[in-house]
Design a protein around this motif. Structure first.
Motif, PDB file in Angstrom:
ATOM      1  N   THR A  85       0.818  -1.219   0.000  1.00 37.51           N
ATOM      2  CA  THR A  85       0.000   0.000   0.000  1.00 37.51           C
ATOM      3  C   THR A  85       0.848   1.263   0.000  1.00 37.51           C
ATOM      4  O   THR A  85       0.399   2.306  -0.466  1.00 37.51           O
ATOM      5  CB  THR A  85      -0.937   0.022   1.217  1.00 37.51           C
ATOM      6  OG1 THR A  85      -0.157  -0.120   2.410  1.00 37.51           O
ATOM      7  CG2 THR A  85      -1.951  -1.101   1.127  1.00 37.51           C
ATOM      8  N   GLN A 126      -4.717  -3.987  -6.491  1.00 35.78           N
ATOM      9  CA  GLN A 126      -5.299  -2.706  -6.857  1.00 35.78           C
ATOM     10  C   GLN A 126      -5.570  -1.958  -5.563  1.00 35.78           C
ATOM     11  O   GLN A 126      -6.226  -2.489  -4.660  1.00 35.78           O
ATOM     12  CB  GLN A 126      -6.604  -2.889  -7.647  1.00 35.78           C
ATOM     13  CG  GLN A 126      -6.400  -3.298  -9.092  1.00 35.78           C
ATOM     14  CD  GLN A 126      -7.701  -3.357  -9.861  1.00 35.78           C
ATOM     15  OE1 GLN A 126      -8.762  -3.529  -9.284  1.00 35.78           O
ATOM     16  NE2 GLN A 126      -7.627  -3.208 -11.181  1.00 35.78           N
ATOM     17  N   SER A 127      -5.018  -0.739  -5.486  1.00 34.01           N
ATOM     18  CA  SER A 127      -5.160   0.076  -4.265  1.00 34.01           C
ATOM     19  C   SER A 127      -4.715  -0.689  -3.033  1.00 34.01           C
ATOM     20  O   SER A 127      -5.310  -0.573  -1.951  1.00 34.01           O
ATOM     21  CB  SER A 127      -6.613   0.546  -4.113  1.00 34.01           C
ATOM     22  OG  SER A 127      -7.014   1.291  -5.230  1.00 34.01           O
TER      23      SER A 127
END
Length: 593
Positions: free
Chosen positions: A336, A405-406
């Motif tokens: 992240t 993703q993210s």
């Protein structure tokens, strides 16, 4: 394997603190300080994109403005990575569409950020700030419409946490004139060179300065204000130079009324198109603890690169892991909040073996990420070159990886795995990722003596994380397994000593390439020769210690494990002890602890 990667920005002259001649009136077309955007602060920008949604605060506050990923920052604006800020249309017809654009910019990341400025549909500036400090930048460019209105579009990229902008201004004056872009000479022999630049539309000529520099860096002119006439002229031959000196040049454009600032400065280096390969000589000073590589001089070379490999000779048939990496040396970052390193680099300081190379990548603890900036330029990871000609070219690649993703692991990403023999792709397989980190096994059949494996990923909306890679192959007794020790710059010498222990079944080999700094592809870079022939270095342990050796005076004692790594003291199990005597000789033996 020497790979050369160039990352090229659009060529535009950056004018820092331009000193206008103040002869003509300066008209301000646009002057925006963004004081109306008070939410958030420079340290903590607001999180609402004001260029979208029902409110569209950007477009309602500044009529006609638009964008993407634009955020308030306490009287400034932040443009997110991949976002843009577009102005309304303004009348910029004066001065034949020549404008001066100035603003303050700051990256939120210590590694900097890239930004581009388009004038209507044409990109006129692409530039980079290399830290997270404020910079006042100014550019004089042509391209504004002379028959209609013009807008500017500022785009941010390679900006993980965004780019701040403030005090955007556009001015026009008859004294503003765009500077040409100077280019590396394609002809330079020491006493002469041909200066080159991109011509400026509408110019009547150019002023050329050629100079050396004194001890304080001040110019000492060989030519100053040398006028080169002609609207489409873009070169001038300079002669009568001193081959022992370093020369530089800049050029200015004029339209007869205004004269531009200086172009970018070009250092003139001798242009060399090729170098002969060195002749590698037999190693000298071969002991149980190392050897000295030797070679003959090459005309015009300024230095030499020695590539050393370790050679393991198998004593029995064996399935061999020829390359293995778990990226455990990456100690910082998470999926992240990853670490953004250089755009492309060898990973030697992080990997078990030299030769891994990554492009458009990220670091997280124990993971290497692939995150391209453009779908036309996929991110990639390349393995070291290996001899995979055994077993009919069949070999196995095991890789543990997953897509996010993210920061959340998701399924569906597609990783392409290419097998190269030299410069050619000979096999390709694709892996569609499952959710999470998972193990994947790929079987290939076309390995040869000069093979490496490439992992590529094209998506700009997600990332791939590689946890570990293993390349293995069935090998026969007597085969030699080669692994790269490293590439070593010997500078301008004709030998280099290496401390590398000759443990059981291990020998070494080396090649040498010459290099010189010259013009390569229009840029100053190192030009390398081909590698020399390979020299193999072996050492035979003495079978016994005679009375003379036993009576020698010991100078030092060093310990190594069976893979050749140096130890402070013998490890549990079997170690190698290498004894060096005061007469320069050595002996080695296995010890058990």
């Amino acid at each position: 394997m020497k790979k050369v990667f160039h990352f090229v920005f659009a060529a535009v002259m950056l004018v820092m603190g331009q000193s206008a001649m103040a002869q003509s009136e300066v008209t301000t077309v646009l002057d925006e300080s963004f004081v109306a955007f008070t939410e958030g602060s420079e340290a903590e920008p607001a999180t609402t994109d004001i260029s979208s949604g029902l409110t569209n605060k950007l477009g309602t506050t500044l009529i006609g403005w638009s964008g993407r990923y634009v955020y308030e920052a306490g009287g400034m604006l932040k443009i997110g990575d991949g976002g843009n800020l577009q102005t309304a249309r303004y009348d910029m017809k004066a001065n034949k569409g020549v404008i001066k654009i100035s603003m303050r910019v700051r990256s939120y990341d210590e590694s900097g950020a890239m930004f581009a400025i388009a004038v209507n549909y044409g990109t006129k500036v692409t530039d980079f700030v290399f830290d997270n400090k404020w910079h006042d930048v100014s550019y004089v460019v042509s391209g504004a419409s002379t028959s209609s209105t013009t807008y500017l579009k500022i785009t941010a990229s390679m900006a993980l946490n965004g780019l701040l902008i403030d005090n955007l201004k556009v001015e026009q004056s008859a004294d503003f004139y765009p500077a040409p872009v100077a280019k590396q000479p394609t002809q330079a022999d020491g006493t002469s060179f041909t200066a080159k630049w991109d011509y400026i539309s509408g110019s009547t000529g150019y002023y050329l300065d050629v100079y050396t520099k004194d001890a304080n860096g001040a110019p000492v002119y060989a030519l100053q204000n040398e006028f080169v006439s002609g609207a489409f002229t873009s070169s001038y031959k300079v002669t009568g130079l001193d081959a022992a000196k370093r020369y530089f040049f800049v050029v200015r454009a004029t339209n007869g009324t205004a004269t531009s600032e200086n172009s970018n400065e070009i250092e003139v280096v001798k242009v060399i198109s090729s170098l002969a390969a060195p002749e590698a000589l037999s190693a000298s000073n071969v002991t149980a603890a190392g050897f000295t590589a030797n070679w003959n001089a090459v005309d015009q070379a300024e230095g030499y690169l020695v590539t050393v490999s370790k050679v393991l000779t198998l004593k029995e048939d064996k399935n061999m892991v020829v390359a293995s990496e778990d990226f455990s040396a990456f100690k910082e970052g998470t999926v992240t909040a990853p670490v953004y390193p250089s755009l492309n680099e060898y990973l030697d300081k992080y990997t078990n073996e030299s030769g891994w190379y990554a492009n458009a990548h990220l670091y997280a603890q124990g993971l290497l990420g692939l995150a391209p900036f453009s779908e036309t330029s996929p991110a990639s990871l390349l393995s070291p070159v290996k001899n995979l000609a055994s077993n009919g070219g069949k070999f196995v690649v095991k890789v543990r990886m997953g897509g996010t993703q993210s920061g959340v692991y998701v399924a569906g990403g597609v990783v392409t795995v290419n097998v190269y023999n030299g410069e050619n792709v000979v096999e390709t397989q694709q892996v569609t990722l499952l959710e999470g980190l998972n193990d994947y096994t790929l079987n290939f059949t076309k390995g040869n003596e000069n093979t490496y494996v490439e992992f590529t990923y094209p998506s700009t909306t997600s990332r791939v994380w590689i946890d570990s890679i293993e390349i293995s192959q069935e090998k026969k007794a007597g085969e030699e397994i080669m692994s790269l020790v490293g590439e070593f710059d010997a500078e301008n010498t004709l030998s280099k000593a290496f401390e590398l222990p000759f443990t059981d079944g291990i020998s070494y080999c080396y090649t040498v390439a010459a290099y010189v700094t010259t013009v390569v592809g229009g840029e100053i870079d190192k030009l390398y020769s081909k590698d020399s022939d390979k020299v193999k270095v072996t050492f035979t342990e003495p079978t016994s210690v005679n009375d003379v050796t036993a009576a020698k005076t010991v100078k030092s004692v060093r310990y190594f494990d069976l893979s050749g790594r140096a130890l402070a003291q013998p490890a549990d199990g079997v170690s190698i002890v290498v004894t060096t005597y005061t007469d320069g000789t050595t002996s080695s033996a296995k010890v058990m602890k």
